[in-house]
Scaffold this motif. Structure first.
Motif, PDB file in Angstrom:
ATOM      1  N   ASP A 136       0.832  -1.211   0.000  1.00  0.00           N
ATOM      2  CA  ASP A 136       0.000   0.000   0.000  1.00  0.00           C
ATOM      3  C   ASP A 136       0.863   1.256   0.000  1.00  0.00           C
ATOM      4  N   LEU A 137       1.912   1.259   0.817  1.00  0.00           N
ATOM      5  CA  LEU A 137       2.795   2.436   0.864  1.00  0.00           C
ATOM      6  C   LEU A 137       3.535   2.618  -0.464  1.00  0.00           C
ATOM      7  N   GLU A 138       3.963   1.517  -1.067  1.00  0.00           N
ATOM      8  CA  GLU A 138       4.633   1.612  -2.370  1.00  0.00           C
ATOM      9  C   GLU A 138       3.680   2.148  -3.436  1.00  0.00           C
ATOM     10  N   ARG A 139       2.417   1.737  -3.377  1.00  0.00           N
ATOM     11  CA  ARG A 139       1.424   2.234  -4.330  1.00  0.00           C
ATOM     12  C   ARG A 139       1.213   3.735  -4.154  1.00  0.00           C
ATOM     13  N   LEU A 140       1.135   4.189  -2.894  1.00  0.00           N
ATOM     14  CA  LEU A 140       0.964   5.621  -2.632  1.00  0.00           C
ATOM     15  C   LEU A 140       2.157   6.427  -3.144  1.00  0.00           C
ATOM     16  N   LYS A 141       3.356   5.879  -2.963  1.00  0.00           N
ATOM     17  CA  LYS A 141       4.560   6.579  -3.440  1.00  0.00           C
ATOM     18  C   LYS A 141       4.601   6.597  -4.964  1.00  0.00           C
ATOM     19  N   LYS A 142       4.204   5.486  -5.571  1.00  0.00           N
ATOM     20  CA  LYS A 142       4.280   5.368  -7.025  1.00  0.00           C
ATOM     21  C   LYS A 142       3.358   6.357  -7.724  1.00  0.00           C
ATOM     22  N   ILE A 143       2.146   6.547  -7.193  1.00  0.00           N
ATOM     23  CA  ILE A 143       1.215   7.464  -7.839  1.00  0.00           C
ATOM     24  C   ILE A 143       1.401   8.896  -7.344  1.00  0.00           C
ATOM     25  N   ARG A 144       2.426   9.118  -6.542  1.00  0.00           N
ATOM     26  CA  ARG A 144       2.819  10.454  -6.059  1.00  0.00           C
ATOM     27  C   ARG A 144       1.680  11.134  -5.296  1.00  0.00           C
ATOM     28  N   LEU A 145       0.981  10.356  -4.497  1.00  0.00           N
ATOM     29  CA  LEU A 145      -0.053  10.898  -3.643  1.00  0.00           C
ATOM     30  C   LEU A 145       0.602  11.671  -2.498  1.00  0.00           C
ATOM     31  N   HIS A 146      -0.089  12.638  -1.947  1.00  0.00           N
ATOM     32  CA  HIS A 146       0.486  13.455  -0.871  1.00  0.00           C
ATOM     33  C   HIS A 146       0.948  12.580   0.296  1.00  0.00           C
ATOM     34  N   ARG A 147       0.110  11.601   0.687  1.00  0.00           N
ATOM     35  CA  ARG A 147       0.492  10.686   1.769  1.00  0.00           C
ATOM     36  C   ARG A 147       1.746   9.905   1.429  1.00  0.00           C
ATOM     37  N   GLY A 148       1.866   9.466   0.173  1.00  0.00           N
ATOM     38  CA  GLY A 148       3.041   8.707  -0.241  1.00  0.00           C
ATOM     39  C   GLY A 148       4.303   9.542  -0.210  1.00  0.00           C
ATOM     40  N   ILE A 149       4.185  10.788  -0.635  1.00  0.00           N
ATOM     41  CA  ILE A 149       5.349  11.677  -0.623  1.00  0.00           C
ATOM     42  C   ILE A 149       5.793  11.934   0.807  1.00  0.00           C
ATOM     43  N   ARG A 150       4.841  12.169   1.710  1.00  0.00           N
ATOM     44  CA  ARG A 150       5.189  12.384   3.125  1.00  0.00           C
ATOM     45  C   ARG A 150       5.868  11.148   3.714  1.00  0.00           C
ATOM     46  N   HIS A 151       5.390   9.960   3.346  1.00  0.00           N
ATOM     47  CA  HIS A 151       6.049   8.731   3.795  1.00  0.00           C
ATOM     48  C   HIS A 151       7.463   8.657   3.245  1.00  0.00           C
ATOM     49  N   MET A 152       7.616   9.017   1.982  1.00  0.00           N
ATOM     50  CA  MET A 152       8.919   8.946   1.334  1.00  0.00           C
ATOM     51  C   MET A 152       9.920   9.883   2.004  1.00  0.00           C
ATOM     52  N   TRP A 153       9.477  11.069   2.389  1.00  0.00           N
ATOM     53  CA  TRP A 153      10.343  12.050   3.021  1.00  0.00           C
ATOM     54  C   TRP A 153      10.554  11.780   4.503  1.00  0.00           C
ATOM     55  N   GLY A 154       9.790  10.868   5.071  1.00  0.00           N
ATOM     56  CA  GLY A 154       9.916  10.569   6.495  1.00  0.00           C
ATOM     57  C   GLY A 154       9.273  11.610   7.383  1.00  0.00           C
ATOM     58  N   LEU A 155       8.263  12.308   6.878  1.00  0.00           N
ATOM     59  CA  LEU A 155       7.563  13.331   7.642  1.00  0.00           C
ATOM     60  C   LEU A 155       6.248  12.774   8.183  1.00  0.00           C
ATOM     61  N   ARG A 156       5.605  13.547   9.068  1.00  0.00           N
ATOM     62  CA  ARG A 156       4.308  13.140   9.610  1.00  0.00           C
ATOM     63  C   ARG A 156       3.279  13.156   8.492  1.00  0.00           C
ATOM     64  N   VAL A 157       2.395  12.174   8.515  1.00  0.00           N
ATOM     65  CA  VAL A 157       1.468  11.964   7.412  1.00  0.00           C
ATOM     66  C   VAL A 157       0.063  12.476   7.723  1.00  0.00           C
ATOM     67  N   ARG A 158      -0.337  12.438   8.977  1.00  0.00           N
ATOM     68  CA  ARG A 158      -1.747  12.644   9.311  1.00  0.00           C
ATOM     69  C   ARG A 158      -2.073  14.057   9.778  1.00  0.00           C
ATOM     70  N   GLY A 159      -1.371  15.042   9.286  1.00  0.00           N
ATOM     71  CA  GLY A 159      -1.741  16.424   9.552  1.00  0.00           C
ATOM     72  C   GLY A 159      -1.256  16.996  10.863  1.00  0.00           C
ATOM     73  N   GLN A 160      -0.284  16.329  11.508  1.00  0.00           N
ATOM     74  CA  GLN A 160       0.232  16.861  12.760  1.00  0.00           C
ATOM     75  C   GLN A 160       1.110  18.079  12.497  1.00  0.00           C
ATOM     76  N   HIS A 161       1.294  18.905  13.523  1.00  0.00           N
ATOM     77  CA  HIS A 161       2.202  20.041  13.428  1.00  0.00           C
ATOM     78  C   HIS A 161       3.634  19.519  13.481  1.00  0.00           C
ATOM     79  N   THR A 162       4.492  20.077  12.660  1.00  0.00           N
ATOM     80  CA  THR A 162       5.865  19.569  12.606  1.00  0.00           C
ATOM     81  C   THR A 162       6.909  20.654  12.833  1.00  0.00           C
ATOM     82  N   LYS A 163       6.472  21.866  13.204  1.00  0.00           N
ATOM     83  CA  LYS A 163       7.431  22.957  13.362  1.00  0.00           C
ATOM     84  C   LYS A 163       8.387  22.690  14.522  1.00  0.00           C
ATOM     85  N   THR A 164       7.843  22.245  15.646  1.00  0.00           N
ATOM     86  CA  THR A 164       8.691  22.054  16.817  1.00  0.00           C
ATOM     87  C   THR A 164       8.762  20.617  17.291  1.00  0.00           C
TER      88      THR A 164
END
Length: 180
Positions: A136-164
């Motif tokens: 599922d994660l590979e499919r999200l990355k392959k179609i360049r979905l926002h969730r897949g890109i966030r997974h690829m970059w290692g960032l939070r996926v579900r809308g959390q604040h990431t500034k601090t």
């Protein structure tokens, strides 16, 4: 011959030839000759001392509620220990997990609903769950979905604040000026 294992603050004590009054003692586990201390179910080690329902939760993809439904559909006593299960009971558990719809477990209870490829409802567990999640994660990355890109970059996926928060080793701070 029965063997009693007492689990207390002083450790684990084993006694052979236990009397009836010793068997009723609280905190004791009556071990029979065919007791298995470790069961192998679905590529997972299940502790035989735990009750069946809670022992099944050691299998990835099976939680307490699903384990409870499995025990009820297989007509297994909820007070029974996992090590006391017979081979036919274990086969019944595995068949229920593999084909939950045949045992009238509702679709909303399953952890894989309307699969993207097949459109079927199923209960995934153990290695199959890991494989499906990875696909599922590979499919999200392959179609360049926002969730897949966030997974690829290692960032939070579900809308959390990431500034601090959630920097995980990426220290961001103020650097001092050099000189005057």
């Amino acid at each position: 011959m029965d063997k009693i294992i007492s689990i207390g603050s002083s450790g684990i004590n084993a006694e052979y030839g236990a009397t009836a009054s010793q068997k009723k003692k609280m905190g004791s586990l009556v071990v029979q000759d065919n007791f298995q201390h470790i069961l192998r179910l679905a590529n997972t080690n299940v502790m035989g001392r735990r009750r069946v329902m809670y022992g099944l939760t050691a299998i990835k993809g099976i939680g307490r509620r699903f384990a409870n439904v499995i025990c009820k559909k297989a007509d297994i006593d909820l007070n029974k220990r996992a090590g006391e299960l017979k081979n036919k009971d274990m086969d019944k558990i595995i068949s229920i997990v593999n084909h939950p719809r045949q045992f009238k477990i509702p679709e909303w209870f399953l952890n894989r609903q309307r699969d993207v490829r097949t459109g079927k409802y199923s209960q995934l567990y153990s290695n199959n769950l890991d494989t499906a999640l990875r696909e599922d994660l590979e499919r999200l990355k392959k179609i360049r979905l926002h969730r897949g890109i966030r997974h690829m970059w290692g960032l939070r996926v579900r809308g959390q604040h990431t500034k601090t928060t959630g920097r995980k080793g990426r220290t961001v701070g103020v650097s001092k000026k050099k000189g005057g």
